[in-house]
Design an enzyme around this catalytic site. Structure first.
Site, PDB file in Angstrom:
ATOM      1  CB  CYS A 114      -0.932  -0.003   1.196  1.00 14.07           C
ATOM      2  SG  CYS A 114      -1.898  -1.514   1.318  1.00 14.07           S
ATOM      3  CG  HIS A 242      -3.198   3.393   2.191  1.00 13.38           C
ATOM      4  ND1 HIS A 242      -3.893   2.966   1.088  1.00 13.38           N
ATOM      5  CD2 HIS A 242      -3.094   2.318   3.016  1.00 13.38           C
ATOM      6  CE1 HIS A 242      -4.192   1.687   1.227  1.00 13.38           C
ATOM      7  NE2 HIS A 242      -3.717   1.274   2.393  1.00 13.38           N
ATOM      8  CG  ASN A 272      -6.700  -1.010   1.703  1.00 17.26           C
ATOM      9  OD1 ASN A 272      -6.016  -0.639   0.747  1.00 17.26           O
ATOM     10  ND2 ASN A 272      -6.177  -1.471   2.825  1.00 17.26           N
TER      11      ASN A 272
HETATM   12  N1  COA Z   1     -18.401  -8.000  10.230  1.00 22.59           N
HETATM   13  C1  COA Z   1     -18.768  -8.262  11.489  1.00 22.59           C
HETATM   14  N2  COA Z   1     -17.902  -8.608  12.435  1.00 22.59           N
HETATM   15  C2  COA Z   1     -16.609  -8.712  12.089  1.00 22.59           C
HETATM   16  C3  COA Z   1     -16.155  -8.468  10.790  1.00 22.59           C
HETATM   17  C4  COA Z   1     -17.112  -8.104   9.838  1.00 22.59           C
HETATM   18  N3  COA Z   1     -16.793  -7.836   8.559  1.00 22.59           N
HETATM   19  N4  COA Z   1     -14.807  -8.636  10.749  1.00 22.59           N
HETATM   20  C5  COA Z   1     -14.435  -8.986  11.977  1.00 22.59           C
HETATM   21  N5  COA Z   1     -15.521  -9.033  12.785  1.00 22.59           N
HETATM   22  C6  COA Z   1     -15.591  -9.387  14.204  1.00 22.59           C
HETATM   23  C7  COA Z   1     -14.429 -10.211  14.663  1.00 22.59           C
HETATM   24  O1  COA Z   1     -14.632 -11.559  14.383  1.00 22.59           O
HETATM   25  C8  COA Z   1     -14.424  -9.916  16.132  1.00 22.59           C
HETATM   26  O2  COA Z   1     -15.432 -10.683  16.727  1.00 22.59           O
HETATM   27  P1  COA Z   1     -15.214 -11.333  18.190  1.00 22.59           P
HETATM   28  O3  COA Z   1     -15.029 -10.169  19.111  1.00 22.59           O
HETATM   29  O4  COA Z   1     -16.467 -12.103  18.405  1.00 22.59           O
HETATM   30  O5  COA Z   1     -13.970 -12.165  18.069  1.00 22.59           O
HETATM   31  C9  COA Z   1     -14.884  -8.457  16.213  1.00 22.59           C
HETATM   32  O6  COA Z   1     -15.508  -8.178  14.964  1.00 22.59           O
HETATM   33  C10 COA Z   1     -13.753  -7.493  16.424  1.00 22.59           C
HETATM   34  O7  COA Z   1     -12.720  -7.818  15.499  1.00 22.59           O
HETATM   35  P2  COA Z   1     -11.423  -6.959  15.406  1.00 22.59           P
HETATM   36  O8  COA Z   1     -10.501  -7.557  14.402  1.00 22.59           O
HETATM   37  O9  COA Z   1     -10.906  -6.711  16.785  1.00 22.59           O
HETATM   38  O10 COA Z   1     -12.037  -5.592  14.824  1.00 22.59           O
HETATM   39  P3  COA Z   1     -11.339  -4.213  14.665  1.00 22.59           P
HETATM   40  O11 COA Z   1     -12.101  -3.181  15.382  1.00 22.59           O
HETATM   41  O12 COA Z   1      -9.863  -4.289  14.907  1.00 22.59           O
HETATM   42  O13 COA Z   1     -11.570  -3.931  13.124  1.00 22.59           O
HETATM   43  C11 COA Z   1     -10.288  -3.999  11.108  1.00 22.59           C
HETATM   44  C12 COA Z   1     -11.013  -4.808  12.165  1.00 22.59           C
HETATM   45  C13 COA Z   1      -9.676  -4.969  10.102  1.00 22.59           C
HETATM   46  C14 COA Z   1     -11.304  -3.111  10.418  1.00 22.59           C
HETATM   47  C15 COA Z   1      -9.204  -3.137  11.768  1.00 22.59           C
HETATM   48  O14 COA Z   1      -8.427  -3.922  12.642  1.00 22.59           O
HETATM   49  C16 COA Z   1      -8.282  -2.491  10.784  1.00 22.59           C
HETATM   50  O15 COA Z   1      -8.702  -1.666   9.976  1.00 22.59           O
HETATM   51  N6  COA Z   1      -6.975  -2.785  10.874  1.00 22.59           N
HETATM   52  C17 COA Z   1      -5.988  -2.179  10.024  1.00 22.59           C
HETATM   53  C18 COA Z   1      -6.208  -2.640   8.636  1.00 22.59           C
HETATM   54  C19 COA Z   1      -5.339  -1.957   7.690  1.00 22.59           C
HETATM   55  O16 COA Z   1      -5.095  -0.797   7.772  1.00 22.59           O
HETATM   56  N7  COA Z   1      -4.901  -2.766   6.760  1.00 22.59           N
HETATM   57  C20 COA Z   1      -4.301  -2.377   5.593  1.00 22.59           C
HETATM   58  C21 COA Z   1      -3.005  -1.793   5.730  1.00 22.59           C
HETATM   59  S1  COA Z   1      -2.745  -1.467   4.103  1.00 22.59           S
END
Ligand code: COA
Length: 316
Positions: A114, A242, A272
């Protein structure tokens, strides 16, 4: 002093639109979860027959036309991507043929995930300094739908396809882009195994460590670019982040006390798009008149590698 100015931008946008409501039918998720956790409402995906090369060509042609630059003026063509149509020839080589670039144009693909577009800007600045023709074509393009597991709700709702292009000119009397590039090698938190492990090869991401990494490195990177350029926040007309997660951008904006109106993005309708994200947003801002001639834009990328990259771009 020597560096780059931006003459033209363009986009290649796939035709399929995937909405959050559509994902709620595929996996256990909801529009509410996706919008509040990420800021994404919809993203684009290539329809059958649409290719990475096709997106690149559309974006490149638009950028060259808007810049008023012909193929024989281009000395360097770099495509930032991790999802090309083929491992070889590089997409940039195919563009050489399709766009009619001269055979001594330096053409290659670059993978910095990215952060790729900003890595490619810096690479183009260095190469153009030594080139005989001083215009560069820099593209960020992805077909992430190829490496997205549409049964994994933790990742599939995040990613989209697209391509953005920029035509830049290098001159002695232009400002440096003051690029800050970084890398913290990590094969666990964000990876696509690729050909080494066989197919299918999907994005694996541990969201929380990547989130923490971004929240740490993005503000640092912006601060370092400004320090290097001897500029303050008030000297920048627009910050182009980004588009990975709106919450990451909001945290960086808050930490650095940036004016939110200078930091608006397009994640709601792109998702993204990895290396395509910064140039797609840049093009949208140029087309909307939100950034104009003579203005200064600070671009910042972060992601797989783990990598980060920031650079300043002035519009010619
Ligand atoms: N819909 C519903 N629930 C979801 C889900 C979805 N699409 N994806 C994950 N969950 C659930 C998980 O299973 C978890 O459930 P649990 O508590 O029962 O285990 C809960 O939501 C929380 O998951 P978590 O991973 O802690 O969520 P988060 O708040 O961290 O959000 C992201 C997840 C991926 C959106 C976030 O971590 C993120 O944006 N990270 C950085 C990503 C990034 O920048 N990546 C690219 C770099 S280029």
């Amino acid at each position: 002093m020597s560096g780059l100015k931006l003459w033209g931008t363009g986009s290649g946008v796939p035709s399929e639109i995937l909405t959050n409501e559509g994902f709620a039918k595929l996996v256990d998720t909801s529009d509410e979860w996706i919008t509040t956790r990420t800021g994404i409402s919809s993203r684009r995906r290539c329809a059958p027959g649409e290719t990475h090369t096709g997106l690149c060509l559309a974006a490149a042609r638009q950028a060259m036309e808007r810049a008023g630059v012909s193929p024989d003026q281009i000395g360097v063509c770099v495509v930032a991507t991790l999802t090309p149509d083929r491992l070889t020839p590089a997409t940039a080589c195919v563009l050489q043929k399709e766009l009619g670039l001269e055979e001594d144009t330096v053409c290659f693909d670059l993978n910095a995930a990215c952060s790729g577009f900003v890595y490619a800007l810096h690479t183009a600045q260095c190469l153009l300094a030594a080139a005989t023709r001083k215009f560069g074509l820099v593209i960020g393009a992805e077909v992430l739908s190829r490496v997205t597991d549409y049964t994994d709700r933790g990742t599939c709702v995040l990613f989209g396809d697209g391509a953005g292009a920029a035509v830049l000119e290098w001159r002695e009397d232009y400002p440096s882009i003051h690029a800050v590039l970084g890398c913290r090698g990590n094969t666990e938190n964000l990876l696509i195994p690729g050909v080494a492990v066989g197919v299918p090869s999907y994005i694996h991401m541990d969201g929380q460590p990547v989130f923490r990494f971004a929240v740490e490195t993005v503000p640092q990177c912006i601060t370092q670019v400004l320090e290097r350029a001897g500029l303050g926040v008030e000297d920048v007309d627009r910050f182009v982040f980004h588009q990975a997660n709106q919450r990451i951008i909001d945290m960086a904006v808050k930490k650095l006390n940036l004016p939110p109106e200078k930091c608006t993005g397009n994640i709601d309708h792109t998702g993204n798009t990895s290396a395509a994200s910064v140039p797609l947003l840049l093009d949208e801002l140029v087309r909307d008149g939100a950034v104009r001639r003579g203005q200064r834009v600070l671009c910042v990328g972060f992601g797989g590698g783990l990598t980060w990259a920031g650079a300043l771009l002035e519009l010619a």
